[in-house]
Scaffold this motif. Structure first.
Motif, mmCIF file in Angstrom:
data_model
loop_
_atom_site.group_PDB
_atom_site.id
_atom_site.type_symbol
_atom_site.label_atom_id
_atom_site.label_comp_id
_atom_site.label_asym_id
_atom_site.label_seq_id
_atom_site.Cartn_x
_atom_site.Cartn_y
_atom_site.Cartn_z
ATOM 1 N N LYS A 1 -9.287 0.621 7.968
ATOM 2 C CA LYS A 1 -10.344 0.511 8.983
ATOM 3 C C LYS A 1 -9.924 1.166 10.289
ATOM 4 C CE LYS A 1 -12.633 -2.172 6.159
ATOM 5 N NZ LYS A 1 -13.573 -1.623 5.266
ATOM 6 N N ALA A 2 -9.294 2.316 10.210
ATOM 7 C CA ALA A 2 -8.873 3.139 11.338
ATOM 8 C C ALA A 2 -7.710 2.559 12.141
ATOM 9 C CB ALA A 2 -10.048 3.424 12.271
ATOM 10 N N THR A 3 -7.000 1.582 11.588
ATOM 11 C CA THR A 3 -5.857 1.019 12.301
ATOM 12 C C THR A 3 -4.796 0.563 11.299
ATOM 13 O OG1 THR A 3 -5.220 -0.486 14.090
ATOM 14 C CG2 THR A 3 -6.793 -1.337 12.464
ATOM 15 N N TYR A 4 -3.731 -0.029 11.797
ATOM 16 C CA TYR A 4 -2.661 -0.531 10.937
ATOM 17 C C TYR A 4 -3.107 -1.841 10.289
ATOM 18 C CZ TYR A 4 -1.835 -3.078 15.281
ATOM 19 O OH TYR A 4 -2.009 -3.839 16.404
ATOM 20 N N THR A 5 -2.343 -2.313 9.321
ATOM 21 C CA THR A 5 -2.740 -3.480 8.541
ATOM 22 C C THR A 5 -2.612 -4.784 9.326
ATOM 23 O OG1 THR A 5 -0.513 -3.820 7.658
ATOM 24 C CG2 THR A 5 -2.009 -2.407 6.370
ATOM 25 N N GLY A 6 -3.386 -5.766 8.898
ATOM 26 C CA GLY A 6 -3.277 -7.115 9.465
ATOM 27 C C GLY A 6 -1.909 -7.712 9.203
ATOM 28 N N LEU A 7 -1.310 -7.339 8.102
ATOM 29 C CA LEU A 7 0.038 -7.812 7.765
ATOM 30 C C LEU A 7 1.039 -7.387 8.850
ATOM 31 C CD1 LEU A 7 1.432 -9.297 5.400
ATOM 32 C CD2 LEU A 7 1.822 -7.063 4.364
ATOM 33 N N LEU A 8 0.965 -6.143 9.259
ATOM 34 C CA LEU A 8 1.842 -5.674 10.333
ATOM 35 C C LEU A 8 1.495 -6.362 11.646
ATOM 36 C CD1 LEU A 8 4.124 -3.895 11.337
ATOM 37 C CD2 LEU A 8 2.508 -1.992 11.488
ATOM 38 N N LYS A 9 0.225 -6.558 11.911
ATOM 39 C CA LYS A 9 -0.191 -7.250 13.141
ATOM 40 C C LYS A 9 0.385 -8.663 13.187
ATOM 41 C CE LYS A 9 -2.860 -8.202 16.763
ATOM 42 N NZ LYS A 9 -2.068 -8.758 17.818
ATOM 43 N N LEU A 10 0.343 -9.387 12.079
ATOM 44 C CA LEU A 10 0.912 -10.739 12.041
ATOM 45 C C LEU A 10 2.398 -10.727 12.374
ATOM 46 C CD1 LEU A 10 -0.866 -12.156 8.860
ATOM 47 C CD2 LEU A 10 -1.177 -12.950 11.222
ATOM 48 N N PHE A 11 3.110 -9.717 11.867
ATOM 49 C CA PHE A 11 4.544 -9.630 12.158
ATOM 50 C C PHE A 11 4.777 -9.288 13.628
ATOM 51 C CE2 PHE A 11 8.670 -7.241 12.028
ATOM 52 C CZ PHE A 11 9.474 -8.343 11.754
ATOM 53 N N LEU A 12 4.043 -8.321 14.144
ATOM 54 C CA LEU A 12 4.229 -7.919 15.536
ATOM 55 C C LEU A 12 3.870 -9.042 16.500
ATOM 56 C CD1 LEU A 12 2.929 -4.238 15.375
ATOM 57 C CD2 LEU A 12 5.307 -5.052 15.367
ATOM 58 N N ASP A 13 2.979 -9.926 16.102
ATOM 59 C CA ASP A 13 2.630 -11.081 16.938
ATOM 60 C C ASP A 13 3.808 -12.042 17.122
ATOM 61 O OD1 ASP A 13 0.048 -10.243 17.414
ATOM 62 O OD2 ASP A 13 -0.863 -11.574 15.923
ATOM 63 N N GLN A 14 4.822 -11.924 16.305
ATOM 64 C CA GLN A 14 5.999 -12.790 16.403
ATOM 65 C C GLN A 14 6.906 -12.399 17.583
ATOM 66 O OE1 GLN A 14 6.692 -15.413 14.155
ATOM 67 N NE2 GLN A 14 4.716 -14.999 13.208
ATOM 68 N N PHE A 15 6.702 -11.207 18.135
ATOM 69 C CA PHE A 15 7.562 -10.688 19.195
ATOM 70 C C PHE A 15 6.986 -11.000 20.570
ATOM 71 C CE2 PHE A 15 8.591 -8.333 15.442
ATOM 72 C CZ PHE A 15 9.958 -8.132 15.516
ATOM 73 N N GLU A 16 7.861 -11.342 21.495
ATOM 74 C CA GLU A 16 7.457 -11.658 22.850
ATOM 75 C C GLU A 16 6.933 -10.407 23.549
ATOM 76 O OE1 GLU A 16 10.520 -12.230 21.568
ATOM 77 O OE2 GLU A 16 10.351 -14.369 21.223
ATOM 78 N N GLY A 17 5.906 -10.574 24.353
ATOM 79 C CA GLY A 17 5.358 -9.470 25.133
ATOM 80 C C GLY A 17 6.369 -8.948 26.132
ATOM 81 N N GLY A 18 6.491 -7.637 26.229
ATOM 82 C CA GLY A 18 7.359 -7.012 27.204
ATOM 83 C C GLY A 18 8.825 -6.933 26.842
ATOM 84 N N THR A 19 9.334 -7.896 26.100
ATOM 85 C CA THR A 19 10.773 -7.923 25.806
ATOM 86 C C THR A 19 11.108 -8.070 24.324
ATOM 87 O OG1 THR A 19 10.856 -10.323 26.104
ATOM 88 C CG2 THR A 19 11.304 -8.954 28.050
ATOM 89 N N GLY A 20 10.134 -8.288 23.478
ATOM 90 C CA GLY A 20 10.399 -8.538 22.063
ATOM 91 C C GLY A 20 11.120 -7.417 21.348
ATOM 92 N N LEU A 21 10.845 -6.167 21.761
ATOM 93 C CA LEU A 21 11.515 -5.007 21.158
ATOM 94 C C LEU A 21 12.375 -4.267 22.175
ATOM 95 C CD1 LEU A 21 8.776 -3.390 18.857
ATOM 96 C CD2 LEU A 21 10.743 -4.768 18.179
ATOM 97 N N GLN A 22 12.815 -4.973 23.179
ATOM 98 C CA GLN A 22 13.622 -4.351 24.222
ATOM 99 C C GLN A 22 14.860 -3.684 23.626
ATOM 100 O OE1 GLN A 22 14.385 -6.938 27.488
ATOM 101 N NE2 GLN A 22 15.901 -5.599 28.404
ATOM 102 N N GLY A 23 15.079 -2.425 23.990
ATOM 103 C CA GLY A 23 16.238 -1.690 23.494
ATOM 104 C C GLY A 23 16.051 -1.067 22.125
ATOM 105 N N VAL A 24 14.871 -1.200 21.530
ATOM 106 C CA VAL A 24 14.602 -0.658 20.199
ATOM 107 C C VAL A 24 13.747 0.607 20.328
ATOM 108 C CG1 VAL A 24 13.466 -1.078 17.973
ATOM 109 C CG2 VAL A 24 14.708 -2.932 19.118
ATOM 110 N N VAL A 25 14.199 1.697 19.720
ATOM 111 C CA VAL A 25 13.371 2.898 19.639
ATOM 112 C C VAL A 25 12.406 2.670 18.478
ATOM 113 C CG1 VAL A 25 13.341 5.386 19.224
ATOM 114 C CG2 VAL A 25 15.179 4.363 20.587
ATOM 115 N N ALA A 26 11.124 2.602 18.803
ATOM 116 C CA ALA A 26 10.091 2.292 17.815
ATOM 117 C C ALA A 26 9.303 3.549 17.467
ATOM 118 C CB ALA A 26 9.156 1.216 18.363
#
Length: 164
Positions: free
Chosen positions: A74-99
């Motif tokens: 539906k023109a975006t990434y999967t809900g499965l990935l969204k559920l996982f990304l929701d586990q990370f804190e805003g602003g700092t959840g991936l701090q220091g990670v090249v995504a």
């Protein structure tokens, strides 16, 4: 350097996984240290506190480079990935990670999806998103586009991960 591929495809070990692993290998010159198939985490993604999800999150946070791979739905990434990304804190959840956002789709219609839908979320949770997203046609994901992208962006990925 620790490299991880996160796969948001509801079907494990498919083309999305293969493309994510291939991209990680071409960007770093080595196989990824971890491949996280989100489909294997199942219902644990629906809430907070699941041990397997927490372990996957810690693996991602301890990585230097993470390829986030998803089919286009539906023109975006999967809900499965969204559920996982929701586990990370805003602003700092991936701090220091090249995504690195990677999406596969059936045709060129959604070629902007990695940059328009996935990259903003990765940035919002603190990922370093200096590389553009990569969109590949799923039936030809292993074509010249993947190799050209990796050749162009490998030095940037290397420089960014060396700083970590």
């Amino acid at each position: 350097m620790t490299v991880t591929v996160v796969v948001g495809n509801p079907k494990a070990a498919g083309r999305t996984t293969e493309a994510g692993v291939a991209l990680a290998e071409k960007l770093t010159g080595a196989a990824p240290d971890h491949v996280i198939e989100l489909s294997e985490l199942g219902p644990g993604l629906l809430g907070w506190g699941d041990e397997a999800v927490a372990a996957a999150k810690k693996t991602v946070q301890a990585s230097s480079l993470v390829v986030f791979a998803s089919p286009t739905y539906k023109a975006t990434y999967t809900g499965l990935l969204k559920l996982f990304l929701d586990q990370f804190e805003g602003g700092t959840g991936l701090q220091g990670v090249v995504a690195v956002p990677l999406m596969l789709g059936g045709g060129p219609t959604h070629a902007l999806a990695p940059d328009l839908t996935l990259k903003p979320v990765l940035s919002e949770i603190g990922g370093t998103c200096a590389l553009p997203g990569l969109y590949l046609i799923d039936s030809a994901w292993d074509g010249p586009e993947l190799a050209a992208y990796a050749e162009r962006w490998k030095p940037v990925a290397g420089a960014l991960t060396a700083l970590r």
